[in-house]
Design a protein around this motif. Structure first.
Motif, PDB file in Angstrom:
ATOM      1  N   THR A  81       0.733  -1.073   0.042  1.00  0.00           N
ATOM      2  CA  THR A  81      -0.042   0.023  -0.132  1.00  0.00           C
ATOM      3  C   THR A  81       1.067   1.275  -0.031  1.00  0.00           C
ATOM      4  O   THR A  81       0.599   2.326  -0.667  1.00  0.00           O
ATOM      5  CB  THR A  81      -0.964  -0.042   1.163  1.00  0.00           C
ATOM      6  OG1 THR A  81      -0.173  -0.398   2.478  1.00  0.00           O
ATOM      7  CG2 THR A  81      -1.916  -0.938   1.121  1.00  0.00           C
ATOM      8  N   VAL A  87       0.777   4.173  -3.033  1.00  0.00           N
ATOM      9  CA  VAL A  87       0.349   5.555  -2.862  1.00  0.00           C
ATOM     10  C   VAL A  87       1.450   6.197  -3.347  1.00  0.00           C
ATOM     11  O   VAL A  87       1.274   7.227  -4.063  1.00  0.00           O
ATOM     12  CB  VAL A  87      -0.041   5.679  -1.432  1.00  0.00           C
ATOM     13  CG1 VAL A  87      -0.240   7.190  -1.102  1.00  0.00           C
ATOM     14  CG2 VAL A  87      -1.430   5.127  -1.019  1.00  0.00           C
ATOM     15  N   THR A  90      -6.042   3.417   7.514  1.00  0.00           N
ATOM     16  CA  THR A  90      -4.805   4.065   7.758  1.00  0.00           C
ATOM     17  C   THR A  90      -3.696   3.291   6.705  1.00  0.00           C
ATOM     18  O   THR A  90      -3.044   3.961   6.117  1.00  0.00           O
ATOM     19  CB  THR A  90      -4.422   4.150   8.955  1.00  0.00           C
ATOM     20  OG1 THR A  90      -5.265   4.567   9.746  1.00  0.00           O
ATOM     21  CG2 THR A  90      -3.133   5.158   9.145  1.00  0.00           C
ATOM     22  N   GLU A  91      -3.772   2.023   6.829  1.00  0.00           N
ATOM     23  CA  GLU A  91      -3.095   1.136   5.797  1.00  0.00           C
ATOM     24  C   GLU A  91      -3.340   1.573   4.312  1.00  0.00           C
ATOM     25  O   GLU A  91      -2.392   1.701   3.432  1.00  0.00           O
ATOM     26  CB  GLU A  91      -3.230  -0.296   6.157  1.00  0.00           C
ATOM     27  CG  GLU A  91      -2.325  -1.023   6.870  1.00  0.00           C
ATOM     28  CD  GLU A  91      -2.659  -2.259   7.515  1.00  0.00           C
ATOM     29  OE1 GLU A  91      -2.091  -2.812   8.306  1.00  0.00           O
ATOM     30  OE2 GLU A  91      -3.798  -2.781   7.124  1.00  0.00           O
ATOM     31  N   ALA A 151      -4.347   4.081   3.152  1.00  0.00           N
ATOM     32  CA  ALA A 151      -4.125   5.266   2.730  1.00  0.00           C
ATOM     33  C   ALA A 151      -2.825   5.543   2.456  1.00  0.00           C
ATOM     34  O   ALA A 151      -2.205   6.638   2.340  1.00  0.00           O
ATOM     35  CB  ALA A 151      -4.633   6.314   3.982  1.00  0.00           C
ATOM     36  N   GLY A 152      -2.081   4.315   2.787  1.00  0.00           N
ATOM     37  CA  GLY A 152      -0.551   4.322   2.200  1.00  0.00           C
ATOM     38  C   GLY A 152       0.348   4.883   3.442  1.00  0.00           C
ATOM     39  O   GLY A 152       1.402   4.951   3.011  1.00  0.00           O
ATOM     40  N   LEU A 153      -0.149   4.571   4.589  1.00  0.00           N
ATOM     41  CA  LEU A 153       0.666   5.056   5.858  1.00  0.00           C
ATOM     42  C   LEU A 153       1.578   3.988   6.154  1.00  0.00           C
ATOM     43  O   LEU A 153       1.099   2.637   6.150  1.00  0.00           O
ATOM     44  CB  LEU A 153      -0.235   5.672   6.957  1.00  0.00           C
ATOM     45  CG  LEU A 153      -0.075   7.164   6.734  1.00  0.00           C
ATOM     46  CD1 LEU A 153      -1.141   7.556   5.554  1.00  0.00           C
ATOM     47  CD2 LEU A 153      -1.003   7.614   8.025  1.00  0.00           C
ATOM     48  N   PRO A 154       2.732   4.208   6.525  1.00  0.00           N
ATOM     49  CA  PRO A 154       3.675   2.945   7.167  1.00  0.00           C
ATOM     50  C   PRO A 154       3.298   2.537   8.515  1.00  0.00           C
ATOM     51  O   PRO A 154       3.938   2.830   9.553  1.00  0.00           O
ATOM     52  CB  PRO A 154       5.112   3.709   7.171  1.00  0.00           C
ATOM     53  CG  PRO A 154       4.926   4.961   7.283  1.00  0.00           C
ATOM     54  CD  PRO A 154       3.507   5.401   6.514  1.00  0.00           C
TER      55      PRO A 154
END
Lengths: 509, 318
Positions: A330, A334, B203-204, B206-209
């Motif tokens: 993911t 993004v 949150t995952e 949305a591309g957050l680590p």
């Protein structure tokens, strides 16, 4: 005399009329297909029949007598059994214990007669094609075998009605055959079966009658053999054929200019994930809206998520703007310009407990920060821009997203995606559950974004939205691309014909 | 009209109590003590209270961050014990070396917890239970099961010295409070942490680590616990691995919960957590001053926790 009769049942939840005067009749020995898209009311109807919900209005008659099941237990005692997609037995207990749960055979001392239980379990399950050791914990069996145990259990407790909710979704083809064998046997014994599935081939093989639900209403009921496949699909997807021809019912513009010679901005090739996706390949060019068509469970959402790195792939390759991401995570997706709007807004989209502001800025925090410190001024600029552009109605940017209407929540989610500056936008049911005004706004936004050169992939159960919004439609069935509609053939009729076409023989392995 | 005003007030109170109830309780308790407890308002008494509460505050800060991600860390007490056990072993190389080693122990435990939670996917309560049990065992083994006196003057100054008339211990706790509050409010990391607690799946997507953030949170929590362990040793001038930080995870969780941070994640109240720790300390002190047995104190603590959770309970969706 009908086995089960539901007459004029209504059920309302806050804000939704889930069932609106629904009637449904099940005869002994009948296999009755219950079909409809998401939110059509199938689950609610099943829950009313099995005593999970009480109807607000209307009547249930069971074996000719008026019936009211206060709890699922009542329904089960009366002989109505349900087999869910997810097996609801106890995985850590042995197979035979699960089979006899609550009705274990006892010996003269009143103790559990294990020997007899195992013997009987073995004999019963052999009839269902389950040959595994019945002393093993149920959880060690394959999902298909577990489902057979659930079915055996349901039939054992003298069920007269068996409700099967997508029973084949986790079965291997061989197990499907066994299941159908069992269904035929139940049929012969006069048991009524309610069969919920979206696999048309299965429905036409095994079902006698069909009831189609849409938006909480029965839109058709009758013998399945008398109903053409294409009619069935049309009724499910919800538009009368004549109604479909009416143009301009959505806010999509009819004029589109896609540079057909341009290199694809997104290229998905050979996406494969165990049982759900098989070798899915398609391209999206800059400025193009590609629709993914198909029925529920065809693999549309999985495809979208897989491209965004949120669904596990066994094989396949995703390229964005010439960059080969292989199977991205993911974070990589993004970072490389893929933005996914998931279908389940509440569970996977918004963070309800955070403000509009925080939600919009969520994915771009590093961009609006220096040395890990967030700059409020820069966030405000972004939030301001998107709140204005998408016309997000909130009392202030600090209002919690959970308190907004569905349409505004969706816009907040889209704002978060757009703030990342995506090259490719993957939208899964972008207008579901939002009001008409917001729906039109979201649709014209999709047009605008495409005009700016973003590649859009659109999934929608609303055939009209899909057809009018998309320049090209890739049709999926059971995780396989079964056709692509381009140019003049992007019509609801062609979409339905492609969905309804019988599976070619090599697929029915 | 009257009814409308009345319902409004009840609703306001419902929203107000979980946020500020803890401050109200502190004010009431302080007022009570001023009038009924002799020598309460003396500098020496306040000083003792602050010194005693400092380690709990430090541990509770880390706990608040972990709880903000919808997690929990049971291993903090064992981390304190590990830090305490390591100090006498490395004190020969100087205070700096001993401090560094005990902090590294915190980093190591935090990494293990974080990886178990974020990568292996264990539930936080189970993942941290392993080191809750094993960590203290290891600490006792390292220390040889003995209480060791610490005579290093630098370390003792850290535990008993003053700066501008205020104990150094209290200064350390205060600075850490400010740092953590700043991290939660102003940094990318803080915002991400809250988003994960609010909706991890979203949150995952949305591309957050997410995994990296989670691991970092557990590391921070453990490092804070090792600082608390270090300070405890410095204060009591001895290292007893079997006693340092015993049951502190419960005090820390209590402080966080009483301070208004929901266990369901997505929100962290740093100042509330400090207030929660202060409140519990005040309750204990008040009871001791009035010669009530420890059993009564424990019951009072239990009641406060129940009240806090009851007041803050999530109202079911209408």
């Amino acid at each position: 005399m009908p086995l089960l009769e539901v007459s004029d049942v209504s059920k309302t939840f806050p804000g939704v009329r889930a069932l609106d005067q629904v009637s449904f009749t099940l005869n002994p020995g009948e296999v009755h297909a219950l079909v409809g898209e998401n939110g059509a009311g199938k689950s609610t109807l099943i829950k009313v029949i099995t005593g999970v919900y009480q109807p607000d209005d209307g009547e249930l008659r069971y074996q000719g007598e008026p019936a009211r099941f206060g709890t699922p237990m009542d329904a089960q005692h009366a002989g109505i059994s349900t087999i869910y997609q997810e097996v609801n037995l106890i995985p850590l207990m042995s197979v035979s214990h699960n089979l006899f749960l609550g009705r274990e055979p006892r010996n003269r001392l009143g103790l559990l007669d294990e020997g007899r239980m195992h013997r009987e379990a073995r004999a019963i399950l052999a009839g269902y094609g389950v040959t595994a050791d019945i002393r093993l914990p149920l959880g060690t069996l394959a999902l298909g075998a577990q489902q057979m145990v659930a079915l055996a259990r349901a039939v054992m407790i003298d069920a007269k009605v068996v409700i099967m909710d997508e029973p084949t979704s986790s079965l291997e083809p061989r197990e499907v055959e066994t299941l159908f064998g069992v269904i035929r046997e139940l049929h012969a014994r006069g048991i009524g079966i309610v069969y919920v599935s979206h696999r048309l081939d299965e429905l036409y093989r095994i079902c006698d009658a069909v009831t189609i639900l849409r938006d909480g209403r029965v839109v058709h009921t009758g013998r399945l053999a008398d109903l053409e496949r294409i009619r069935l699909v049309a009724l499910m997807l919800g538009r009368e054929m004549s109604e479909i021809r009416r143009e301009g019912a959505t806010a999509f513009s009819s004029e589109k200019a896609v540079d057909t010679g341009a290199a694809p901005i997104l290229r998905a090739s050979g996406l494969t994930s165990r049982r759900k996706l098989h070798d899915i390949t398609f391209d999206v060019r800059p400025g193009e809206v590609v629709g993914l068509g198909g029925l529920l469970g065809a693999g549309r959402s999985e495809t979208i998520k897989a491209i965004g790195g949120a669904y596990p792939l066994d094989d396949g390759d995703v390229q964005v703007d010439g960059v080969d991401l292989k199977r991205p995570t993911t974070v990589q997706a993004v970072r490389n310009g893929i933005a996914v709007q998931p279908e389940d807004r509440k569970a996977e989209g918004i963070v309800a407990g955070l403000s509009v502001r925080e939600n919009i800025a969520l994915a771009v925090l590093p961009k609006v920060s220096r040395l890990g410190l967030v700059s409020d001024a820069r966030i405000d600029a972004i939030v301001e821009r998107y709140m204005t552009r998408l016309r997000i109605k909130a009392s202030s940017p600090d209002q919690l997203v959970g308190d907004l209407s569905g349409g505004n929540q969706q816009k907040v989610l889209l704002a978060r995606l757009l703030a990342t500056g995506p090259k490719v936008l993957l939208l899964d049911e972008p207008t579901r559950g939002i009001d008409v005004g917001a729906k039109a706004e979201v649709q014209s936004l999709i047009d605008e974004l495409a005009a700016e050169g973003i590649g859009v992939v659109l999934v929608s159960s609303d055939a009209e939205e899909l057809i009018e919004g998309a320049d090209r439609v890739v049709v999926l069935r059971d995780g396989v691309v079964v056709g692509t509609l381009t140019g003049a053939s992007v019509t609801t009729e062609d979409l339905m014909a492609t969905i309804a076409a019988a599976a070619p023989p090599e697929e029915a392995e | 009209m009257t009814t409308a005003t009345l319902t409004l007030t009840t609703r306001d109170l419902r929203a107000w109590l979980p946020k500020y109830g803890v401050y109200l309780a502190i004010v009431l308790l302080v007022l009570y003590n001023i009038f009924f407890t002799p020598y309460f308002l003396t500098w020496s008494n306040l000083r003792i209270q602050l010194i005693q509460v400092a380690p709990v505050v430090i541990v509770a800060l880390g706990m608040a961050l972990v709880i903000g991600t919808e997690g929990i860390d049971l291993s903090v007490g064992s981390v304190m014990a590990l830090a305490a056990a390591l100090i006498p072993l490395y004190l020969g190389y100087g205070v700096a070396a001993a401090v560094l080693v005990s902090l590294l122990a915190g980093v190591a435990v935090g990494l293990i917890n974080g990886v178990l939670v974020a990568r292996v996917g264990l539930q936080p309560i189970v993942a941290t239970l392993a080191l809750f049990v094993g960590g203290r065992g290891l600490a006792v083994v390292i220390s040889g099961g003995q209480l060791k006196d610490v005579r290093n003057p630098d370390l003792i100054r850290l535990g008993s010295g003053d700066l501008l008339g205020i104990p150094i211990l209290v200064w350390v706790a205060a600075v850490l409070v400010l740092v953590v509050a700043f991290v939660v409010r102003r940094t990318v990391f803080g915002r991400r942490l809250l988003a994960i607690g609010g909706n991890r799946r979203a949150t995952e997507l949305a591309g957050l680590p997410v995994k990296r953030v989670l691991i970092t949170v557990y590391v921070i929590c453990s490092v804070l616990a090792s600082i608390a362990g270090l300070l405890s040793v410095a204060r009591i001038q001895s290292s007893d691995a079997s006693a340092v930080g015993l049951l502190i995870e419960l005090s820390a969780i209590t402080a966080v919960v009483v301070g208004g941070t929901p266990l369901t994640g997505g929100r962290v109240r740093v100042l509330g957590t400090v207030a929660g720790a202060l409140l519990m300390q005040l309750v204990i002190a008040t009871m001791i001053k009035h010669n009530l047995p420890p059993s009564t104190t424990e019951i009072a603590q239990a009641v406060i926790i129940l009240v806090a959770v009851y007041v803050a309970r999530e109202r079911k969706a209408r």
